[in-house]
Each structure stands twice: as structure tokens, then as C-alpha cells.
Enzyme design. Structure first.
Site, PDB file in Angstrom:
ATOM      1  CB  THR A   1      27.533   6.250  23.267  1.00 15.98           C
ATOM      2  OG1 THR A   1      27.413   6.003  24.681  1.00 15.98           O
ATOM      3  CG2 THR A   1      26.352   5.589  22.600  1.00 15.98           C
TER       4      THR A   1
ATOM      5  CG  ASP B   1      26.111   4.975  27.992  1.00 16.30           C
ATOM      6  OD1 ASP B   1      27.154   4.565  28.531  1.00 16.30           O
ATOM      7  OD2 ASP B   1      25.489   5.974  28.391  1.00 16.30           O
TER       8      ASP B   1
ATOM      9  N   GLY C   1      26.509   3.525  32.099  1.00 13.87           N
ATOM     10  CA  GLY C   1      25.251   3.191  31.418  1.00 13.87           C
ATOM     11  C   GLY C   1      24.134   3.931  32.117  1.00 13.87           C
TER      12      GLY C   1
ATOM     13  CD  GLU D   1      26.920   5.831  34.675  1.00 15.47           C
ATOM     14  OE1 GLU D   1      27.794   6.348  35.381  1.00 15.47           O
ATOM     15  OE2 GLU D   1      26.761   6.119  33.468  1.00 15.47           O
TER      16      GLU D   1
HETATM   17  O1  F6P Z   1      27.695   8.940  27.520  1.00 17.73           O
HETATM   18  C1  F6P Z   1      28.426   7.884  28.005  1.00 17.73           C
HETATM   19  C2  F6P Z   1      28.769   8.006  29.435  1.00 17.73           C
HETATM   20  O2  F6P Z   1      29.866   7.182  29.485  1.00 17.73           O
HETATM   21  C3  F6P Z   1      27.702   7.621  30.458  1.00 17.73           C
HETATM   22  O3  F6P Z   1      27.588   6.262  30.667  1.00 17.73           O
HETATM   23  C4  F6P Z   1      28.180   8.345  31.707  1.00 17.73           C
HETATM   24  O4  F6P Z   1      27.161   8.546  32.631  1.00 17.73           O
HETATM   25  C5  F6P Z   1      28.666   9.607  31.127  1.00 17.73           C
HETATM   26  O5  F6P Z   1      29.175   9.292  29.848  1.00 17.73           O
HETATM   27  C6  F6P Z   1      29.682  10.353  31.963  1.00 17.73           C
HETATM   28  O6  F6P Z   1      30.254  11.335  31.168  1.00 17.73           O
HETATM   29  P1  F6P Z   1      31.074  12.628  31.610  1.00 17.73           P
HETATM   30  O7  F6P Z   1      31.611  12.389  32.974  1.00 17.73           O
HETATM   31  O8  F6P Z   1      32.133  12.713  30.557  1.00 17.73           O
HETATM   32  O9  F6P Z   1      30.121  13.750  31.509  1.00 17.73           O
END
Ligand code: F6P
Length: 342
Positions: free
Chosen positions: A124, A126, A169, A221
Site C-alpha cells: 500500500t 499508505d 494517506g 488527505e
Molecule cells: O489504500 C491506499 C489509498 O491510496 C488511500 O490512501 C486512498 O484514500 C485510497 O487508496 C483511495 O482508493 P480508491 O479511490 O481506489 O478507492
């Protein structure tokens, strides 16, 4: 053995390196690999793709995942777990290797608890999975964030602006902290530390007063600012119940606040570009090491563990512990580094 393999959750660079390593190691040891498509949707709906050394040739440097991904949550689908177990049996699989973040790996832990041999690999951007110093994808994303901040310096300087950069994040600020430090951001805001808009305004003012022409603010975020939180209500959630954070628009709202305080401000949302592109060398190597280690763990009769990196060594961490102790947050001592550069 016949080994199943899937990638779940948000994609990132380095997943294909791990897929390739699993397949190459498995075949070397005389095993077979069956890929499942699109995260947990694959084993629920029996969407498969046989994987051989030939079919994973040439993917080491390619971003994304050749298996596809999704945020499908078996707990939200009627008989989700039963369907997975049935399809694993139907495909005569002995074990499953799951490449994912906190949510995907928590499903892996549940499968192990239900008696199916399961191994996890952390990924990830994150970087918040417990039990590993780094997850696949993190350093590729950090490289992009630092590069974006580099680029923003010149335009912010030219226009005497404050630019607020929104970095992914949800609960942990690893990407914002590392990207902000590497890119030389002038103020960093992460979910682990209660932010203060007053302090931010005072800092930006101090910089202008001391002759600086611009400021770059890196904000995760997931940062929660009460003044802003009270104004926005985001309803849209994914299958694991997480709010779609980009809808909250934290960077835009901070930039608006700075404008109200008399500064010329702009915001930039880096968004999903952070998850794209070719993996940096570190992620290619990490994916490669994790992939081989996952097969070796199965070969050694292990189940219910995630392979991780601690220091320079590969370790094995119980999936139940990963589930209980994630997300792994930024420790205070790393956060304090930021103060040195303000
Ligand atoms: O899990 C990682 C991540 O990049 C988070 O930081 C973010 O909020 C999320 O994925 C957004 O993911 P998606 O738009 O693919 O659901």
C-alpha cells in the site's frame, strides 16, 4: 502444491514484481500457480487466470497489477467466505497468497482462521501495515510526491504563492511525511498530529516576513481539522466502510482558508497518479523478496502469516496480529524531524 494468488485493495507499483516472484519461485520448487482476478471478487465469482513463468515474463517494471484489483469485501456479500472456500476447493488449491493492505489482509486472516492455508504480502502506498517497515508501492509513490513538490516550488516562487498539496494517506501520514521531507515542503500536516490552522498561518506569515516568496504545504488527505470537518459531510464509502477522502477536499479547504487570511493560495490534489507508473528499484526488489519469501513460507508448511521487512531482514508476522495492530502510524520521533526544516 497448487497455489492461488490475488491482489486486493488499491493498486500500486511493484505488485507485478511480487506476482512474478511468486510464480518463478513456485515453479522452481515444482508447484503451480492460479491467479484470481480483481481482488476478492476473483475467488467469490471464480474468475481465474493460470500463471506460468511465461505469462509473467516482462512484467517486473510494469505498474498496476496484471490480476486486476478491487475493494470487494466478502463479509458484505451473502455467503462471501463460503463462496471463496468453495472455489478454492473447486480449483484444487492447497494454499493462497494474498497481496494487499490492511483490509485485504484481514480477509486473509479470516480464511486462515477458517482452516485454509493463507500467506500475506503487504502492499500500500499508505505504508501503514503493521509488522513491516515498508510496503510494496510506498517508495514509488514517495518518489512521485517529492517530484511533484519539486515542480511546485518554481511556480509557487514565481507567483509568491502558498501551494497546498494533498497527498494520499487515510490514517497514516507516511507518504506525506516522507514525500514532504524529500521534496522540502515548508509545512507538513499528517493525521497522527492534531493540526492547527493558526500555527500554519503564523508560519506562512513568518516566512513572507523573512523575505521568502512562497510556501509549500503538504497535507495528508486524512487530516482532520475541526473547523473544516464541521462544514463537510462526505457520504460516499467503499466496501470496507472507508469514506472517499478526495471528496472532502482538505487541500482546497485549507487553501480557501489561507485566501481568507489574505494570502494568495492554490491547491493541488495528487490523487491516483501517486499509485501509477513504473515501480522504483526499491519496490521491484521488495516485491521480488516478498514473493519468494511467501512461497518459501508455504514450502516450510507455514500459514496465517504475513511476510514483512524489518531492517534488512524478511520476517514472518501472524496475520491476526497484522489485523489487530494495523494501521501502523508515524512515530513521534520521525514527525519531530519536520520541525528542524521549518
Ligand atoms: O489504500 C491506499 C489509498 O491510496 C488511500 O490512501 C486512498 O484514500 C485510497 O487508496 C483511495 O482508493 P480508491 O479511490 O481506489 O478507492
Amino acid at each position: 502444491m497448487r497455489i492461488g494468488l490475488l491482489t486486493g485493495g488499491g493498486d500500486c507499483p511493484g505488485l507485478n514484481a511480487a506476482i512474478r516472484a511468486v510464480v518463478r519461485r513456485a515453479y522452481e520448487l515444482g508447484h503451480q500457480v492460479l491467479g484470481f482476478l480483481e481482488g476478492w471478487r476473483g475467488p467469490i465469482e471464480n474468475l481465474t487466470k493460470p500463471l506460468t513463468p511465461d505469462s509473467v515474463s516482462g512484467i517486473l517494471h510494469v505498474g498496476g497489477t496484471i490480476l486486476g484489483s478491487s475493494r470487494t469485501n466478502p463479509a458484505k456479500i451473502p455467503n462471501g467466505y463460503e463462496k471463496i472456500l468453495e472455489n478454492l476447493r473447486k480449483n484444487e488449491l492447497d494454499a493462497l497468497i494474498v497481496i494487499g493492505g490492511e483490509d485485504t489482509l484481514s480477509v486473509a486472516a479470516e480464511l486462515h482462521n477458517r482452516g485454509f492455508k493463507t500467506i500475506g504480502i503487504p502492499k500500500t502506498i499508505d505504508n501503514d501495515v503493521y509488522g513491516t517497515d515498508y510496503c510494496i508501492g510506498f517508495f514509488s509513490a514517495v518518489t512521485y510526491v517529492a517530484d511533484a513538490i519539486d515542480r511546485l516550488h518554481t511556480t509557487a516562487w514565481s507567483h509568491r504563492r502558498v501551494i497546498v498539496v494533498e497527498v494520499m494517506g487515510r490514517e497514516a501520514g507516511w507518504l506525506t511525511l516522507y514525500g514532504g521531507l524529500a521534496g522540502g515542503a515548508d509545512w507538513i500536516m499528517i493525521p497522527e498530529v492534531q493540526p492547527s490552522l493558526d500555527e500554519l498561518v503564523a508560519h506562512v506569515k513568518r516566512r513572507y516576513d523573512s523575505g521568502k516568496r512562497f510556501s509549500i504545504v503538504a497535507v495528508a488527505e486524512g487530516v482532520k481539522i475541526p473547523e473544516i470537518e464541521n462544514k463537510v459531510k462526505v457520504e460516499e464509502r467503499d466496501a470496507f466502510g472507508h469514506v472517499r477522502l478526495e471528496k472532502k477536499g482538505i487541500a482546497m479547504r485549507i487553501a480557501d482558508y489561507l485566501k481568507e487570511q489574505g494570502f494568495e493560495a492554490r491547491h493541488v490534489v495528487l490523487g491516483h497518479v501517486q499509485r501509477g507508473g513504473s515501480p522504483v528499484v526499491f519496490d521491484r526488489l521488495l516485491g521480488t523478496r516478498f514473493g519468494v519469501a511467501a512461497v518459501d513460507a508455504l514450502q516450510g508448511g507455514k500459514s496465517g502469516i504475513m511476510v514483512g521487512l524489518q531492517g534488512i531482514s524478511i520476517v514472518e508476522v501472524p496475520l491476526t496480529e497484522v489485523r489487530e495492530k494495523s494501521p501502523r502510524l508515524v512515530p513521534q520521533e520521525l514527525w519531530e524531524l519536520t520541525r528542524v526544516f521549518y
